[in-house]
Write a protein that holds these residues in place. Structure first.
Motif, short mmCIF file in Angstrom:
data_model
loop_
_atom_site.label_atom_id
_atom_site.label_comp_id
_atom_site.label_asym_id
_atom_site.label_seq_id
_atom_site.Cartn_x
_atom_site.Cartn_y
_atom_site.Cartn_z
N ALA A 21 0.88 -1.17 0.00
CA ALA A 21 0.00 0.00 0.00
C ALA A 21 0.91 1.22 0.00
CB ALA A 21 -0.91 0.01 1.22
N TYR A 22 0.70 2.10 -0.97
CA TYR A 22 1.54 3.30 -1.12
C TYR A 22 0.67 4.54 -1.10
CZ TYR A 22 4.63 6.74 -3.35
OH TYR A 22 5.36 7.87 -3.65
N SER A 23 1.04 5.50 -0.29
CA SER A 23 0.30 6.75 -0.21
C SER A 23 0.84 7.72 -1.27
CB SER A 23 0.43 7.38 1.18
OG SER A 23 -0.13 8.70 1.17
N VAL A 24 0.00 8.02 -2.27
CA VAL A 24 0.39 8.98 -3.29
C VAL A 24 0.48 10.37 -2.67
CG1 VAL A 24 -0.28 10.04 -5.48
CG2 VAL A 24 -0.70 7.60 -5.09
N SER A 25 -0.42 10.64 -1.76
CA SER A 25 -0.46 11.96 -1.13
C SER A 25 0.81 12.22 -0.31
CB SER A 25 -1.69 12.08 -0.23
OG SER A 25 -2.87 11.80 -0.95
N GLU A 78 -7.02 6.52 -13.71
CA GLU A 78 -7.21 5.74 -14.93
C GLU A 78 -7.02 4.27 -14.63
OE1 GLU A 78 -4.86 7.11 -18.17
OE2 GLU A 78 -5.34 9.21 -17.85
N LEU A 79 -7.86 3.45 -15.24
CA LEU A 79 -7.71 2.01 -15.09
C LEU A 79 -6.43 1.55 -15.77
CD1 LEU A 79 -11.36 0.82 -15.77
CD2 LEU A 79 -10.25 1.18 -13.57
N ARG A 101 0.34 -5.45 -10.16
CA ARG A 101 -1.10 -5.22 -10.26
C ARG A 101 -1.49 -4.23 -9.17
NH1 ARG A 101 -0.62 -10.95 -10.93
NH2 ARG A 101 -1.37 -11.64 -12.97
N ALA A 102 -2.16 -3.17 -9.53
CA ALA A 102 -2.48 -2.14 -8.54
C ALA A 102 -3.83 -1.50 -8.85
CB ALA A 102 -1.39 -1.07 -8.51
N HIS A 103 -4.43 -0.93 -7.82
CA HIS A 103 -5.66 -0.18 -7.99
C HIS A 103 -5.60 1.07 -7.12
CE1 HIS A 103 -6.60 -2.56 -4.36
NE2 HIS A 103 -7.39 -1.54 -4.02
N ARG A 104 -6.35 2.07 -7.50
CA ARG A 104 -6.39 3.34 -6.79
C ARG A 104 -7.49 3.28 -5.73
NH1 ARG A 104 -9.20 8.30 -7.23
NH2 ARG A 104 -7.90 10.18 -6.98
N ALA A 105 -7.17 3.81 -4.56
CA ALA A 105 -8.15 3.84 -3.47
C ALA A 105 -8.02 5.16 -2.73
CB ALA A 105 -7.94 2.67 -2.51
N VAL A 106 -9.07 5.55 -2.03
CA VAL A 106 -9.05 6.76 -1.21
C VAL A 106 -9.34 6.35 0.22
CG1 VAL A 106 -10.05 9.03 -0.81
CG2 VAL A 106 -9.82 8.17 -3.15
N ALA A 107 -8.40 6.68 1.12
CA ALA A 107 -8.55 6.31 2.53
C ALA A 107 -9.58 7.21 3.22
CB ALA A 107 -7.20 6.41 3.24
N SER A 108 -9.95 6.80 4.43
CA SER A 108 -10.96 7.56 5.16
C SER A 108 -10.50 8.98 5.50
CB SER A 108 -11.32 6.82 6.46
OG SER A 108 -10.16 6.63 7.25
N LEU A 113 -4.39 6.36 -2.34
CA LEU A 113 -3.52 5.20 -2.17
C LEU A 113 -3.42 4.40 -3.46
CD1 LEU A 113 -4.91 3.80 1.23
CD2 LEU A 113 -3.12 5.52 0.90
N LEU A 114 -2.27 3.77 -3.64
CA LEU A 114 -2.12 2.71 -4.64
C LEU A 114 -1.90 1.42 -3.88
CD1 LEU A 114 0.23 4.26 -7.38
CD2 LEU A 114 -2.26 4.03 -7.39
N CYS A 115 -2.80 0.47 -4.06
CA CYS A 115 -2.72 -0.81 -3.35
C CYS A 115 -2.66 -1.93 -4.38
CB CYS A 115 -3.93 -1.00 -2.45
SG CYS A 115 -4.16 0.31 -1.24
N GLY A 116 -1.84 -2.95 -4.09
CA GLY A 116 -1.77 -4.03 -5.06
C GLY A 116 -0.72 -5.06 -4.71
N SER A 117 -0.17 -5.68 -5.75
CA SER A 117 0.76 -6.79 -5.56
C SER A 117 1.87 -6.75 -6.59
CB SER A 117 0.02 -8.13 -5.67
OG SER A 117 -0.50 -8.31 -6.99
N VAL A 118 2.98 -7.39 -6.23
CA VAL A 118 4.11 -7.57 -7.14
C VAL A 118 4.48 -9.04 -7.10
CG1 VAL A 118 6.50 -6.96 -7.68
CG2 VAL A 118 4.97 -5.24 -6.69
N GLN A 119 4.59 -9.64 -8.27
CA GLN A 119 4.88 -11.07 -8.34
C GLN A 119 6.00 -11.32 -9.34
OE1 GLN A 119 1.49 -13.45 -9.37
NE2 GLN A 119 2.49 -15.40 -8.91
N ASP A 120 6.96 -12.17 -8.96
CA ASP A 120 8.03 -12.56 -9.88
C ASP A 120 7.46 -13.59 -10.86
OD1 ASP A 120 10.26 -13.74 -11.16
OD2 ASP A 120 11.56 -13.25 -9.47
#
Length: 369
Positions: A21-25, A78-79, A101-108, A113-120
């Motif tokens: 989970a990464y905070s863009v802000s 953007e998707l 793989r990531a998706h955009r989210a807005v915290a409370s 946020l950018l939340c997702g996964s990284v896979q080798d």
């Protein structure tokens, strides 16, 4: 009784896939699970934010801006499809392939946020890359063999016609039947070869595109190498050039190479013995231009407006009598348009034909509502 939070904790920490989970802000990594240190052995979970610039430098230069651009698009709402990146953590170590793989989210509290996964996915990617390589080689070889095998059958069919003409006065029913069998066998064999190759291509139009970022120049160069090695079979010369040497673009590699094979097949059919067929790839700021040029018999001007129609009136047998269904160009146009591109040609009778394919550098992405 375990609560949901504790269960989720064990699931996340035990996952072989890196979750983040990464905070863009705040420009800060808020969370990574234990898989972070397995995928990036030189890094630690508590230094994930500080590690980001160094990890970005582990990407090849042509991937760095691409990755930043895609993540910026995602942060702006953007998707985004799966992001496939190459990474080299140490010099002289083979490249690894990571799927993000990531998706955009807005915290409370309003943070983006950018939340997702990284896979080798190195093993899976290499398997797919080899499968694509042999698929392209198979399609190219089929095209070459279809022309190489059809030639002798055409010659035998012409010889059978000559024998039929010369033996008519003999009025020998058995001889006439044998000559007719020769003609029918040659004709059916030529049609069978061409129908088999055409059916391989026609099926591609009904399959959904599977886009990935590929070096288009390298993919086409591989196809052209096979044609160049077979110049003696089709009695044509082939050349290829790319500016720059590497051209990265998002497309369905298998489908686009089928387009190239079909255009090259047409060029072979309508180019005389010893003719020249040239393919070029040129990178422009917003698009890539691919050309396939020959010095063959050209396309009559009156046929050019209907060239891309299904069962077009522009269909003609090749110089060696090769059969055509009239579907090839309509399928080519459909596949190019599915990639968001366009195709057109310039041609003059007895002076050759050049097909132009313009593809957007990046695949269009839908905007989320």
């Amino acid at each position: 009784m375990l609560n949901q939070t504790e269960i989720l904790h064990h699931v996340v920490q035990g996952s072989p896939i890196l979750l983040f989970a990464y905070s863009v802000s705040a420009r800060e990594v808020l969370f990574v699970n234990e898989a972070y240190e397995r995928i990036f052995p030189q890094s630690r979970r508590d230094t994930a934010t500080a590690d980001l610039p160094a990890l970005l430098r582990c990407l090849p230069p042509e991937d760095q801006q691409y990755a930043l651009g895609c993540l910026t698009d995602l942060a702006n709402g953007e998707l985004q499809d799966d992001l496939l990146l190459r990474m080299q953590l140490e010099p002289n170590v083979p490249l690894r392939w990571l799927c993000v793989r990531a998706h955009r989210a807005v915290a409370s509290d309003g943070q983006v946020l950018l939340c997702g996964s990284v896979q080798d996915v190195t093993v899976d990617h290499e398997y797919t890359r080899n499968a694509d390589k042999f698929m392209a080689k198979k399609n190219t070889t089929l095209e070459i063999l279809s022309h190489d095998l059809a030639g002798p059958f055409n010659m035998l069919q012409q010889m059978a016609g000559f024998f039929q003409e010369k033996t008519q006065d003999l009025h020998d029913p058995q001889l006439e039947k044998m000559v007719q069998v020769m003609q029918d066998t040659c004709r059916d064999s030529i049609n069978l070869i061409r129908e088999f190759v055409d059916s391989e291509f026609a099926e591609s139009a009904s399959v959904q595109l599977k886009r990935a970022r590929v070096d288009l120049a390298a993919s086409i160069r591989q196809v052209m190498d096979t044609y160049q090695q077979s110049e003696h079979l089709v009695n044509k010369r082939f050349s290829f050039s790319s500016t720059p040497d590497k051209v990265y673009i998002e497309l369905d590699n298998n489908k686009f190479l089928q387009v190239m094979n079909n255009l090259l097949s047409n060029a072979i059919k309508f180019t005389g013995e010893g003719g020249h067929i040239a393919v070029t790839v040129v990178q422009h700021p917003q698009h890539v231009l691919v050309t396939v040029a020959d010095d063959g018999i050209g396309i009559p001007e009156k046929l050019q407006p209907v060239l891309y129609d299904r069962f077009t009136k522009a269909r003609r047998p090749g110089l060696r009598g090769e059969k055509t269904t009239g579907l090839g160009m309509s399928i080519i146009q459909a596949l190019v348009r599915l990639h968001g591109g366009g195709i057109w040609c310039e041609s003059q009778e007895n002076a050759g034909t050049t097909f132009f394919i313009q593809l957007p550098t990046e695949a269009p992405r839908p905007i989320s509502s």
